[in-house]
Scaffold this motif. Structure first.
Motif, PDB file in Angstrom:
ATOM      1  N   LYS A   1       0.806  -1.227   0.000  1.00 29.54           N
ATOM      2  CA  LYS A   1       0.000   0.000   0.000  1.00 29.54           C
ATOM      3  C   LYS A   1       0.839   1.277   0.000  1.00 29.54           C
ATOM      4  CE  LYS A   1      -0.796   0.034   4.993  1.00 29.54           C
ATOM      5  NZ  LYS A   1       0.434  -0.746   5.258  1.00 29.54           N
TER       6      LYS A   1
ATOM      7  N   SER B   1       0.307   7.174   7.342  1.00 34.24           N
ATOM      8  CA  SER B   1      -0.178   7.264   8.736  1.00 34.24           C
ATOM      9  C   SER B   1       0.552   6.279   9.642  1.00 34.24           C
ATOM     10  CB  SER B   1      -1.689   7.050   8.809  1.00 34.24           C
ATOM     11  OG  SER B   1      -2.038   5.766   8.355  1.00 34.24           O
ATOM     12  N   GLY B   2       1.012   5.172   9.078  1.00 33.87           N
ATOM     13  CA  GLY B   2       1.777   4.209   9.871  1.00 33.87           C
ATOM     14  C   GLY B   2       3.024   4.855  10.460  1.00 33.87           C
TER      15      GLY B   2
ATOM     16  N   TYR C   1       2.187   6.488  13.752  1.00 35.63           N
ATOM     17  CA  TYR C   1       2.113   5.509  14.854  1.00 35.63           C
ATOM     18  C   TYR C   1       3.515   5.016  15.219  1.00 35.63           C
ATOM     19  CZ  TYR C   1      -2.936   5.439  14.717  1.00 35.63           C
ATOM     20  OH  TYR C   1      -4.260   5.811  14.816  1.00 35.63           O
ATOM     21  N   ARG C   2       4.345   4.817  14.207  1.00 33.49           N
ATOM     22  CA  ARG C   2       5.710   4.356  14.466  1.00 33.49           C
ATOM     23  C   ARG C   2       6.517   5.420  15.213  1.00 33.49           C
ATOM     24  NH1 ARG C   2       7.941   0.277  10.980  1.00 33.49           N
ATOM     25  NH2 ARG C   2       6.255  -0.886   9.973  1.00 33.49           N
TER      26      ARG C   2
ATOM     27  N   SER D   1       2.179  -1.230  16.503  1.00 35.61           N
ATOM     28  CA  SER D   1       0.968  -2.033  16.380  1.00 35.61           C
ATOM     29  C   SER D   1       0.311  -2.234  17.747  1.00 35.61           C
ATOM     30  CB  SER D   1       1.341  -3.358  15.710  1.00 35.61           C
ATOM     31  OG  SER D   1       0.371  -4.328  15.901  1.00 35.61           O
TER      32      SER D   1
ATOM     33  N   ALA E   1      -1.225   1.115  18.872  1.00 35.63           N
ATOM     34  CA  ALA E   1      -2.366   1.460  18.014  1.00 35.63           C
ATOM     35  C   ALA E   1      -3.657   0.779  18.443  1.00 35.63           C
ATOM     36  CB  ALA E   1      -2.043   1.083  16.561  1.00 35.63           C
TER      37      ALA E   1
ATOM     38  N   ARG F   1      -5.444   6.667  19.392  1.00 34.65           N
ATOM     39  CA  ARG F   1      -5.922   6.865  18.016  1.00 34.65           C
ATOM     40  C   ARG F   1      -6.644   8.209  17.912  1.00 34.65           C
ATOM     41  NH1 ARG F   1      -4.984   2.326  15.370  1.00 34.65           N
ATOM     42  NH2 ARG F   1      -5.916   3.274  13.552  1.00 34.65           N
TER      43      ARG F   1
ATOM     44  N   ARG G   1      -4.485   1.893   8.032  1.00 33.93           N
ATOM     45  CA  ARG G   1      -5.410   0.799   8.348  1.00 33.93           C
ATOM     46  C   ARG G   1      -6.856   1.290   8.386  1.00 33.93           C
ATOM     47  NH1 ARG G   1      -0.879  -0.461   8.373  1.00 33.93           N
ATOM     48  NH2 ARG G   1       0.191  -2.241   9.293  1.00 33.93           N
ATOM     49  N   ASP G   2      -7.020   2.568   8.773  1.00 32.07           N
ATOM     50  CA  ASP G   2      -8.373   3.091   8.984  1.00 32.07           C
ATOM     51  C   ASP G   2      -8.587   4.411   8.251  1.00 32.07           C
ATOM     52  OD1 ASP G   2      -6.604   4.625  10.439  1.00 32.07           O
ATOM     53  OD2 ASP G   2      -7.898   4.822  12.179  1.00 32.07           O
ATOM     54  N   MET G   3      -7.864   4.605   7.135  1.00 28.47           N
ATOM     55  CA  MET G   3      -8.012   5.851   6.383  1.00 28.47           C
ATOM     56  C   MET G   3      -9.445   5.988   5.864  1.00 28.47           C
ATOM     57  SD  MET G   3      -5.102   7.321   6.625  1.00 28.47           S
ATOM     58  CE  MET G   3      -5.168   6.651   8.256  1.00 28.47           C
TER      59      MET G   3
ATOM     60  N   ARG H   1       1.164  -9.492  13.750  1.00 23.74           N
ATOM     61  CA  ARG H   1       0.760  -8.092  13.533  1.00 23.74           C
ATOM     62  C   ARG H   1      -0.625  -8.037  12.874  1.00 23.74           C
ATOM     63  NH1 ARG H   1       3.862  -3.527  11.245  1.00 23.74           N
ATOM     64  NH2 ARG H   1       5.800  -4.652  11.448  1.00 23.74           N
TER      65      ARG H   1
ATOM     66  N   ASP I   1      -3.731  -6.110  14.481  1.00 26.94           N
ATOM     67  CA  ASP I   1      -4.331  -4.981  13.764  1.00 26.94           C
ATOM     68  C   ASP I   1      -5.792  -5.251  13.391  1.00 26.94           C
ATOM     69  OD1 ASP I   1      -1.878  -3.777  13.973  1.00 26.94           O
ATOM     70  OD2 ASP I   1      -1.340  -3.968  11.860  1.00 26.94           O
TER      71      ASP I   1
ATOM     72  N   ARG J   1      -8.255  -5.895  17.042  1.00 30.64           N
ATOM     73  CA  ARG J   1      -8.420  -4.865  18.083  1.00 30.64           C
ATOM     74  C   ARG J   1      -9.823  -4.247  17.977  1.00 30.64           C
ATOM     75  NH1 ARG J   1      -4.351  -0.999  14.787  1.00 30.64           N
ATOM     76  NH2 ARG J   1      -5.910  -0.019  13.458  1.00 30.64           N
TER      77      ARG J   1
HETATM   78  O1   DC Z   1       1.712   0.608   8.067  1.00 29.76           O
HETATM   79  P1   DC Z   1       2.776   0.375   9.111  1.00 29.76           P
HETATM   80  O2   DC Z   1       3.266  -1.046   9.164  1.00 29.76           O
HETATM   81  O3   DC Z   1       3.902   1.358   9.018  1.00 29.76           O
HETATM   82  O4   DC Z   1       2.051   0.669  10.527  1.00 29.76           O
HETATM   83  C1   DC Z   1       2.658   0.347  11.761  1.00 29.76           C
HETATM   84  C2   DC Z   1       1.567   0.009  12.786  1.00 29.76           C
HETATM   85  O5   DC Z   1       0.789   1.172  13.086  1.00 29.76           O
HETATM   86  C3   DC Z   1       0.554  -1.028  12.317  1.00 29.76           C
HETATM   87  O6   DC Z   1       0.926  -2.342  12.677  1.00 29.76           O
HETATM   88  C4   DC Z   1      -0.729  -0.623  12.986  1.00 29.76           C
HETATM   89  C5   DC Z   1      -0.580   0.847  13.228  1.00 29.76           C
HETATM   90  N1   DC Z   1      -1.376   1.674  12.320  1.00 29.76           N
HETATM   91  C6   DC Z   1      -2.713   1.851  12.641  1.00 29.76           C
HETATM   92  O7   DC Z   1      -3.193   1.267  13.603  1.00 29.76           O
HETATM   93  N2   DC Z   1      -3.484   2.682  11.888  1.00 29.76           N
HETATM   94  C7   DC Z   1      -2.975   3.296  10.820  1.00 29.76           C
HETATM   95  N3   DC Z   1      -3.757   4.112  10.099  1.00 29.76           N
HETATM   96  C8   DC Z   1      -1.635   3.094  10.451  1.00 29.76           C
HETATM   97  C9   DC Z   1      -0.856   2.261  11.219  1.00 29.76           C
END
Ligand code: DC
Length: 239
Positions: A19, A37-38, A41-42, A95, A98, A104, A125-127, A193, A197, A200
């Motif tokens: 993605k 967006s990840g 969170y990272r 993760s 999150a 969030r 994940r939730d865009m 993971r 993800d 949850r």
């Molecule tokens: O996409 P990524 O692997 O870089 O994201 C890292 C972690 O962040 C992923 O395991 C879950 C969380 N995450 C999330 O919960 N919501 C998002 N929009 C993006 C990432």
């Protein structure tokens, strides 16, 4: 599409589904901004680890995160933290963090602030489900666990090898050996993971209503991006 609302192309999917690569190509194509967006969170996970923060302080750290993006670089507290933010252990910590609904919530406005003219491509994940529910097009990118693990293990093997500076066949053999040694742990990691993800309670990873499904298991990055560009192009054209 309303004339006043800036268009968002929302691209969600599990780790290593492709993605991020697709989103960057699509953003380039339309001249749109890009939100990874990840990475937010990272970066929060890294900031929390550095500060030795426990779960109760996470919301405070999230609200005060000094985070900027410069091209593909991630700047945390004014310093380049790109490699650290991309590491597997920080991804796993992200993760975990999150899963906390209040965290969030604390990151919502920061993500929505990326919606600036002429438009945005956002991946995560939730865009589509939470952050930009009015996205003009929603895409859910998937690929088999085996293929995602293979992609991630090659990526890690190439990165680990590049530090050694070997050449030719020696280099290729070394990358292949590293790939073999990474594949098992990477597969287990991705499965864990995925579970975290998607299971949850807060904004779990799942295909949003109205999203299009793109399976990239047998597609290369260019083919996958071209498909999304076609879909988005049609959605962005005035009726
Ligand atoms: O996409 P990524 O692997 O870089 O994201 C890292 C972690 O962040 C992923 O395991 C879950 C969380 N995450 C999330 O919960 N919501 C998002 N929009 C993006 C990432």
């Amino acid at each position: 599409m309303s004339g006043t609302v800036l268009p968002v192309i929302a691209i969600d999917g599990p780790s290593a589904s492709g993605k991020g690569t697709i989103a960057r190509v699509v953003a380039d194509h339309f001249g749109f901004h890009y939100l990874d967006s990840g990475a937010i969170y990272r970066a929060l996970a890294l900031a929390a680890r550095r500060a030795g923060t426990d779960d109760t302080d996470l919301v405070h750290v999230a609200r005060n995160l000094d985070l900027r993006f410069s091209g593909e670089a991630v700047l945390l507290d004014g310093e380049d933290a790109t490699d650290e933010v991309r590491s597997e252990d920080v991804g796993n910590l992200a993760s975990r963090i999150a899963t906390i609904a209040a965290v969030r919530e604390a990151l919502l406005a920061r993500q929505r602030a990326f919606r600036i003219a002429p438009g945005l491509v956002a991946d995560g994940r939730d865009m589509a489900s939470v952050v930009f529910p009015d996205a003009v097009i929603k895409v859910f990118v998937a690929a088999s666990v085996a293929e995602r693990a293979r992609r991630r293990a090659w990526q890690l093997a190439r990165a680990a090898e590049s530090a050694k500076g070997l050449m030719g066949k020696e280099k290729d053999d070394n990358i292949a050996a590293l790939f073999e040694s990474f594949l098992g742990p990477v597969t287990a990691d991705l499965e864990a993971r995925d579970r975290r993800d998607s299971e949850r309670a807060a904004a779990p990873l799942r295909m949003a209503e109205g999203a299009r499904y793109l399976d990239t298991t047998n597609l290369n990055a260019a083919q996958a991006a071209a498909t999304v560009i076609d879909w988005a192009g049609a959605a962005l054209r005035p009726a």
